[in-house]
Design a protein around this motif. Structure first.
Motif, PDB file in Angstrom:
ATOM      1  N   SER A   1       8.639   2.572 -48.404  1.00 32.60           N
ATOM      2  CA  SER A   1       9.890   2.589 -47.640  1.00 32.60           C
ATOM      3  C   SER A   1      10.925   1.795 -48.435  1.00 32.60           C
ATOM      4  CB  SER A   1       9.696   1.973 -46.246  1.00 32.60           C
ATOM      5  OG  SER A   1      10.924   1.972 -45.532  1.00 32.60           O
ATOM      6  N   PHE A   2      11.721   2.514 -49.221  1.00 37.81           N
ATOM      7  CA  PHE A   2      12.744   1.856 -50.016  1.00 37.81           C
ATOM      8  C   PHE A   2      13.897   1.408 -49.126  1.00 37.81           C
ATOM      9  CE2 PHE A   2      11.170   4.920 -53.405  1.00 37.81           C
ATOM     10  CZ  PHE A   2      10.498   3.939 -54.131  1.00 37.81           C
ATOM     11  N   SER A   3      14.349   0.176 -49.327  1.00 41.91           N
ATOM     12  CA  SER A   3      15.559  -0.280 -48.652  1.00 41.91           C
ATOM     13  C   SER A   3      16.775   0.311 -49.361  1.00 41.91           C
ATOM     14  CB  SER A   3      15.640  -1.808 -48.693  1.00 41.91           C
ATOM     15  OG  SER A   3      15.896  -2.260 -50.020  1.00 41.91           O
ATOM     16  N   LEU A   4      17.944   0.138 -48.766  1.00 37.11           N
ATOM     17  CA  LEU A   4      19.173   0.618 -49.405  1.00 37.11           C
ATOM     18  C   LEU A   4      19.357  -0.043 -50.768  1.00 37.11           C
ATOM     19  CD1 LEU A   4      21.872   2.100 -49.495  1.00 37.11           C
ATOM     20  CD2 LEU A   4      22.859   0.242 -48.114  1.00 37.11           C
ATOM     21  N   GLN A   5      19.138  -1.358 -50.825  1.00 36.53           N
ATOM     22  CA  GLN A   5      19.300  -2.064 -52.095  1.00 36.53           C
ATOM     23  C   GLN A   5      18.251  -1.618 -53.112  1.00 36.53           C
ATOM     24  OE1 GLN A   5      21.919  -3.878 -52.950  1.00 36.53           O
ATOM     25  NE2 GLN A   5      22.688  -3.316 -50.923  1.00 36.53           N
ATOM     26  N   ASP A   6      17.035  -1.317 -52.648  1.00 36.24           N
ATOM     27  CA  ASP A   6      16.003  -0.779 -53.540  1.00 36.24           C
ATOM     28  C   ASP A   6      16.485   0.522 -54.181  1.00 36.24           C
ATOM     29  OD1 ASP A   6      14.220  -2.811 -52.885  1.00 36.24           O
ATOM     30  OD2 ASP A   6      13.172  -1.619 -51.378  1.00 36.24           O
ATOM     31  N   LYS A   7      17.046   1.404 -53.358  1.00 39.86           N
ATOM     32  CA  LYS A   7      17.473   2.704 -53.856  1.00 39.86           C
ATOM     33  C   LYS A   7      18.597   2.572 -54.867  1.00 39.86           C
ATOM     34  CE  LYS A   7      17.516   6.280 -51.220  1.00 39.86           C
ATOM     35  NZ  LYS A   7      17.597   7.328 -50.187  1.00 39.86           N
ATOM     36  N   LEU A   8      19.509   1.658 -54.616  1.00 41.39           N
ATOM     37  CA  LEU A   8      20.612   1.461 -55.557  1.00 41.39           C
ATOM     38  C   LEU A   8      20.116   0.865 -56.869  1.00 41.39           C
ATOM     39  CD1 LEU A   8      23.250   0.078 -53.024  1.00 41.39           C
ATOM     40  CD2 LEU A   8      23.262   2.326 -54.116  1.00 41.39           C
ATOM     41  N   ALA A   9      19.173  -0.081 -56.762  1.00 42.96           N
ATOM     42  CA  ALA A   9      18.630  -0.704 -57.971  1.00 42.96           C
ATOM     43  C   ALA A   9      17.850   0.303 -58.806  1.00 42.96           C
ATOM     44  CB  ALA A   9      17.744  -1.887 -57.593  1.00 42.96           C
ATOM     45  N   ILE A  10      17.056   1.155 -58.159  1.00 39.69           N
ATOM     46  CA  ILE A  10      16.300   2.175 -58.884  1.00 39.69           C
ATOM     47  C   ILE A  10      17.254   3.183 -59.518  1.00 39.69           C
ATOM     48  CG2 ILE A  10      14.685   4.101 -58.610  1.00 39.69           C
ATOM     49  CD1 ILE A  10      13.230   2.423 -56.502  1.00 39.69           C
ATOM     50  N   THR A  11      18.341   3.487 -58.835  1.00 40.04           N
ATOM     51  CA  THR A  11      19.348   4.391 -59.396  1.00 40.04           C
ATOM     52  C   THR A  11      19.855   3.875 -60.737  1.00 40.04           C
ATOM     53  OG1 THR A  11      20.049   5.144 -57.205  1.00 40.04           O
ATOM     54  CG2 THR A  11      21.615   5.438 -59.009  1.00 40.04           C
ATOM     55  N   LEU A  12      20.153   2.588 -60.798  1.00 41.40           N
ATOM     56  CA  LEU A  12      20.635   1.998 -62.057  1.00 41.40           C
ATOM     57  C   LEU A  12      19.570   2.069 -63.145  1.00 41.40           C
ATOM     58  CD1 LEU A  12      22.546  -1.118 -60.663  1.00 41.40           C
ATOM     59  CD2 LEU A  12      23.550   0.902 -61.764  1.00 41.40           C
ATOM     60  N   LYS A  13      18.318   1.830 -62.770  1.00 40.75           N
ATOM     61  CA  LYS A  13      17.226   1.903 -63.745  1.00 40.75           C
ATOM     62  C   LYS A  13      17.060   3.324 -64.288  1.00 40.75           C
ATOM     63  CE  LYS A  13      15.189  -2.168 -64.190  1.00 40.75           C
ATOM     64  NZ  LYS A  13      14.958  -2.800 -65.521  1.00 40.75           N
ATOM     65  N   LEU A  14      17.142   4.311 -63.404  1.00 43.74           N
ATOM     66  CA  LEU A  14      16.990   5.703 -63.821  1.00 43.74           C
ATOM     67  C   LEU A  14      18.147   6.141 -64.714  1.00 43.74           C
ATOM     68  CD1 LEU A  14      15.756   7.259 -60.454  1.00 43.74           C
ATOM     69  CD2 LEU A  14      14.388   6.850 -62.503  1.00 43.74           C
ATOM     70  N   ASP A  15      19.332   5.684 -64.384  1.00 43.74           N
ATOM     71  CA  ASP A  15      20.490   6.001 -65.217  1.00 43.74           C
ATOM     72  C   ASP A  15      20.337   5.377 -66.595  1.00 43.74           C
ATOM     73  OD1 ASP A  15      23.294   6.897 -65.689  1.00 43.74           O
ATOM     74  OD2 ASP A  15      23.668   4.737 -65.759  1.00 43.74           O
ATOM     75  N   ASP A  16      19.874   4.145 -66.644  1.00 44.43           N
ATOM     76  CA  ASP A  16      19.669   3.474 -67.928  1.00 44.43           C
ATOM     77  C   ASP A  16      18.582   4.171 -68.745  1.00 44.43           C
ATOM     78  OD1 ASP A  16      20.190   1.255 -69.760  1.00 44.43           O
ATOM     79  OD2 ASP A  16      18.189   0.569 -69.217  1.00 44.43           O
ATOM     80  N   LEU A  17      17.562   4.697 -68.063  1.00 47.69           N
ATOM     81  CA  LEU A  17      16.512   5.442 -68.747  1.00 47.69           C
ATOM     82  C   LEU A  17      17.077   6.715 -69.376  1.00 47.69           C
ATOM     83  CD1 LEU A  17      13.464   5.816 -69.378  1.00 47.69           C
ATOM     84  CD2 LEU A  17      13.256   6.967 -67.165  1.00 47.69           C
ATOM     85  N   GLY A  18      18.060   7.304 -68.697  1.00 49.57           N
ATOM     86  CA  GLY A  18      18.712   8.480 -69.257  1.00 49.57           C
ATOM     87  C   GLY A  18      18.364   9.797 -68.615  1.00 49.57           C
ATOM     88  N   VAL A  19      17.887   9.770 -67.344  1.00 44.22           N
ATOM     89  CA  VAL A  19      17.643  11.045 -66.663  1.00 44.22           C
ATOM     90  C   VAL A  19      18.983  11.707 -66.370  1.00 44.22           C
ATOM     91  CG1 VAL A  19      15.525  10.124 -65.646  1.00 44.22           C
ATOM     92  CG2 VAL A  19      17.635  10.128 -64.303  1.00 44.22           C
ATOM     93  N   ASP A  20      18.953  13.011 -66.177  1.00 49.78           N
ATOM     94  CA  ASP A  20      20.210  13.749 -66.003  1.00 49.78           C
ATOM     95  C   ASP A  20      20.693  13.786 -64.560  1.00 49.78           C
ATOM     96  OD1 ASP A  20      20.521  14.886 -68.805  1.00 49.78           O
ATOM     97  OD2 ASP A  20      18.488  15.520 -68.303  1.00 49.78           O
ATOM     98  N   TYR A  21      19.749  13.875 -63.622  1.00 47.65           N
ATOM     99  CA  TYR A  21      20.109  13.974 -62.202  1.00 47.65           C
ATOM    100  C   TYR A  21      19.239  13.026 -61.386  1.00 47.65           C
ATOM    101  CZ  TYR A  21      22.243  18.346 -63.803  1.00 47.65           C
ATOM    102  OH  TYR A  21      22.991  19.279 -64.474  1.00 47.65           O
TER     103      TYR A  21
END
Length: 524
Positions: A21-41
């Motif tokens: 159960s990801f919190s809102l802050q969890d989801k935002l933090a993972i978003t930044l990690k995924l963007d840094d990794l370089g996924v497209d979507y």
């Protein structure tokens, strides 16, 4: 180099895993990690499903993403609604994402028995929804739910659903193995047929119920699919989704596709472990590519060969995905194992020194220690034997009290007194149990001298009785797994007293953390 577009759905499909159960802050933090990794979507969620997802799409706009596009997810319009009046479709537009992913039925059985609408009406629901969202300047992906099962039962209708989405302007048609039961040969054959009927971008979205999600995804790519949907660590409902942590390195390193931003594959292990930590789940040691045991070697013959050529027992260099090689130590180890193990310490290769370490390991394992799962304790042992170790603190004493009151839960309190560079520090702390209290008190006493210990935490604790026939006088072995923002390490302690065994493992854990920090500072 051919491009494969990576579509991550960890925040939506991955969050449907049992226990996540990801919190809102969890989801935002993972978003930044995924963007840094370089996924497209990055699929952020279902905006009409719950207030958290609705809040996510508002907050994500404030993040400075450098590469990824955020996608909202929803279904086709309802049968009894005009598309412009459908709450789900309206919510997708209000999410204000550049990409919208729409799921629709492509299995006739699901249309008639679940949606309870005619086959023709379902086609209209697909085409109306895609066309309307395209008219609002969105990039639209259509997820053909249950496509492979639907194709096997009614090929003509399953293809009609895809054609309805394509003719309405869908930017990608995504073939879904929703029940996860297809085989790679089936997937390849079906995608080959679809490729002849559908123009433009094809995607693949596979579940892992047959333990074939990665294989099925790769089979689809062989037949022309260019968008891959999956999750970090394979999180997902039931048996999970296709694991991007396996798919991406297979595509990049073995098939030479371009998937991530240049040089970002080395961040894969870090992202995998970050998502485990955020989900509050223990990582899977034997997970391919990113697991802590993915490049672990124990057999003497294997280790001897690895010393001569790393490719003898490794299919890729561990560093290419940000992982590392592990040489496991046990009482069965030979001199070649010890030599391979101490290579990274840059210590002498003197035969007598290696025999001394091997003899110490064998003696300690005879007492109940086990070092193959306690790499940090072994490294400290080697440094002590080599005279390259100075303790970061000295114990003056500790006390642990467990008090049980009538009709109440036990209360545990630990007091620790340590000395650092001639300065004494006394600290007390309560905990959920004696080890938790002791860990908390020790770190509280040391944080004044070593503030970075605030970033460290104990993530797993295991106890094993070594010689159970001795009853309450039996020895116990304690393993502790610790973690900070970058690393995971394991330590071991053995004693006839559970608290004492735990203490030895705790001390090793903290000293290993401080040792690694000291080395990083000295390299700068």
């Amino acid at each position: 180099m051919d491009k494969i577009f990576i579509y991550d759905t960890t925040l939506r499909d991955g969050s449907q895993s049992e226990g996540i159960s990801f919190s809102l802050q969890d989801k935002l933090a993972i978003t930044l990690k995924l963007d840094d990794l370089g996924v497209d979507y990055i699929e952020g969620g279902y905006p009409i499903a719950n207030p958290k997802d609705e809040a996510y799409f508002k907050e994500v706009k404030s993040l400075k993403l450098h590469h990824a596009k955020v996608a909202s997810f929803g279904s086709t319009r309802r049968a009894d609604k005009h598309v412009e009046d459908d709450r789900n479709v309206t919510a997708l537009l209000q999410a204000d994402t550049p990409v919208v992913t729409i799921v629709g039925k492509s299995w006739d059985f699901q249309v008639t028995d679940v949606l309870k609408v005619s086959l023709d009406e379902n086609l209209k629901m697909v085409s109306d929804t895609v066309a309307y969202l395209k008219s609002k300047n969105r990039e639209v992906f259509f997820d053909a739910e249950h496509f492979f099962d639907g194709y096997k039962k009614n090929r003509e209708y399953a293809l009609k659903v895809l054609q309805a989405a394509q003719s309405s302007g869908a930017d990608a048609i995504v073939l879904c193995d929703t029940n996860g039961g297809s085989l790679p040969a089936e997937v390849a054959e079906i995608v080959r047929d679809v490729r002849q009927k559908i123009q433009g971008m094809l995607g693949i979205h596979v579940h892992n119920d047959g333990d074939l999600a990665v294989a099925n995804t790769l089979a689809a790519i062989d037949q022309g699919v260019r968008q891959v949907q999956g999750t970090i660590n394979g999180f997902g409902e039931r048996c999970g989704n296709a694991d991007l942590c396996s798919i991406i390195p297979n595509l990049v390193l073995k098939r030479r596709y371009h998937c991530l931003r240049d040089g970002r594959l080395k961040k894969l292990t870090e992202v995998s472990r970050y998502v485990y930590e955020t989900a509050n789940l223990l990582l899977r040691p034997n997970q391919p590519f990113v697991g802590t045991s993915a490049f672990a070697h124990k057999g003497g013959l294997h280790i001897n060969a690895i010393q001569k050529n790393k490719g003898t027992y490794e299919h890729i260099p561990p560093e290419s995905v940000g992982n590392e090689r592990k040489i496991l130590i046990s009482e069965l180890s030979g001199s070649s194992t010890i030599l391979a193990k101490i290579e990274k310490f840059h210590l002498t290769h003197d035969g007598a020194f290696m025999r001394s370490i091997l003899e110490t390991v064998q003696n300690l394992e005879n007492e109940g220690y086990q070092f193959e799962s306690a790499e940090a304790s072994f490294e400290l042992l080697v440094r002590k034997k080599a005279g390259r170790y100075k303790p970061f603190f000295n114990l003056q004493g500790f006390r642990v009290i467990v008090e049980k009151r009538e009709n109440g839960l036990p209360i545990t309190e630990a007091t620790v007194k340590v000395e650092v560079d001639g300065i004494q520090e006394l600290s007390a702390s309560e905990g959920e149990g004696p080890v938790n209290a002791l860990d908390s008190a020790l770190r509280k006493a040391l944080e004044r001298f070593y503030p970075s210990l605030k970033d460290m935490k104990l993530v797993d604790y295991k106890v094993r009785v070594i010689n159970p026939r001795k009853g309450t006088a039996a020895k116990v072995r304690v393993f502790i797994e610790s973690q900070d923002e970058k690393n995971i390490w394991n330590t071991v302690g053995v004693s006839e007293n559970l608290i004492d065994a735990s203490w030895h493992a705790l001390v090793d854990s903290i000293e290993y953390k401080l040792l690694k920090e000291q080395e990083m500072v000295s390299k700068k």
